[in-house]
Scaffold this motif. Structure first.
Motif, PDB file in Angstrom:
ATOM      1  N   LEU A 260       3.326  -4.925   1.271  1.00 28.07           N
ATOM      2  CA  LEU A 260       3.849  -5.937   0.459  1.00 28.07           C
ATOM      3  C   LEU A 260       3.832  -5.865  -1.065  1.00 28.07           C
ATOM      4  O   LEU A 260       4.703  -6.243  -1.677  1.00 28.07           O
ATOM      5  N   ILE A 261       2.850  -5.447  -1.573  1.00 31.49           N
ATOM      6  CA  ILE A 261       2.719  -5.039  -2.964  1.00 31.49           C
ATOM      7  C   ILE A 261       3.885  -4.092  -3.498  1.00 31.49           C
ATOM      8  O   ILE A 261       4.375  -4.250  -4.403  1.00 31.49           O
ATOM      9  N   GLY A 262       3.991  -2.949  -2.657  1.00 30.27           N
ATOM     10  CA  GLY A 262       5.005  -1.894  -3.201  1.00 30.27           C
ATOM     11  C   GLY A 262       6.079  -2.130  -2.973  1.00 30.27           C
ATOM     12  O   GLY A 262       7.220  -1.620  -3.423  1.00 30.27           O
ATOM     13  N   SER A 263       6.678  -3.222  -1.822  1.00 29.80           N
ATOM     14  CA  SER A 263       7.900  -3.321  -1.427  1.00 29.80           C
ATOM     15  C   SER A 263       8.482  -4.693  -1.861  1.00 29.80           C
ATOM     16  O   SER A 263       9.824  -4.909  -2.290  1.00 29.80           O
ATOM     17  N   ILE A 264       7.625  -5.833  -2.153  1.00 27.57           N
ATOM     18  CA  ILE A 264       8.056  -7.072  -2.492  1.00 27.57           C
ATOM     19  C   ILE A 264       7.459  -7.727  -3.654  1.00 27.57           C
ATOM     20  O   ILE A 264       7.936  -8.239  -4.718  1.00 27.57           O
TER      21      ILE A 264
END
Length: 272
Positions: free
Chosen positions: A112-116
């Motif tokens: 979630l951190i890396g994609s959104i």
């Protein structure tokens, strides 16, 4: 949720490095901690998300916190491919013990951190420094993740303006939903959520109300030129300075917003 790159590009043109605000004909405005708390549901009051940005042995770090050693091909420097995380931790195995569940939870949050939430310009890799903050899942909620996401967005907007990048990093979903909530002249029309959908949690975080395509009506694409024209011609009443007080939105907010999102400051005016 699909990101409307025409909208983002048009907003970026109005971003100013000096004030971290968007300049419109009627005044300046920006995304705030209150917006992050309401739109994303992230904590905005807590410990600072900070710490070391390098590790001595990245493979040992991933083995310790994720239970697997990733292949060298998915590692670059201190980052790992998001697609590898998605593929490797796609399905929780049956009869998983607490340690395995924690490993999959860390992988999911890291994705979630890396994609959104705080992606880089490629949206392909995520830094290992965030995994270090997920070591103890019992204290993850104590961090002010919302502040980190907002700071990352500001930094990315500054970077995008300065270098004229094609791709902008940062939480574009936050920026897009903020614009839809604030500027009535560009908002896609939505049918209000039913009372049952609100009870079921389909309206919070408030960004969720924009993800259900069954609630969209006439959401045709608008060109960059059209967005620019609408921003140039925006009227005061078309911008909601007192946001989230409309009944169809306020009924979706199920948490108390910490007072840290509000500040009383003097107005400084200068004569030209």
């Amino acid at each position: 949720m699909d990101v409307n790159h025409f909208l983002i590009s048009s907003l970026l043109e109005r971003w100013r490095l000096e004030t971290h605000t968007f300049h419109f004909p009627h005044g300046e405005t920006t995304v705030t901690l209150k917006d992050v708390a309401i739109l994303l549901g992230l904590p905005i009051d807590g410990d600072v998300v900070t710490g070391p940005t390098t590790v001595q042995d990245i493979f040992s770090t991933f083995h310790e916190y994720l239970g697997v050693i990733p292949p060298p091909t998915v590692i670059r420097g201190n980052s790992i491919r998001v697609t590898w995380l998605n593929t490797t931790f796609q399905q929780l195995p049956p009869n998983a013990n607490n340690d395995v569940i924690a490993q999959y939870a860390r992988a999911y949050i890291l994705t979630l951190i890396g994609s959104i939430l705080m992606p880089n310009t490629s949206v392909a890799r995520v830094h290992v420094m965030y995994l270090l903050k997920l070591a103890d899942l019992n204290v993850v909620r104590n961090y002010s993740w919302g502040s980190a996401v907002l700071a990352c967005l500001y930094h990315c907007l500054d970077h995008g303006i300065h270098l004229r990048q094609e791709n902008i990093c940062g939480c574009m979903i936050l920026l897009q939903c903020w614009a839809w909530e604030m500027i009535t002249s560009i908002v896609p029309q939505l049918q209000p959520l039913s009372d049952q959908e609100v009870v079921d949690g389909d309206g919070f975080p408030v960004c969720r109300r924009w993800t259900n395509v069954t609630h969209r009506i006439n959401s045709a694409s608008i060109s960059v030129t059209e967005f620019q024209l609408r921003f140039d011609q925006i009227r005061t009443r078309q911008f909601l300075w007192r946001s989230y007080i409309q009944p169809e939105v306020s009924r979706l907010i199920v948490v108390d917003i910490p007072p840290v999102s509000i500040a009383t400051v003097p107005i400084i005016a200068s004569r030209q």
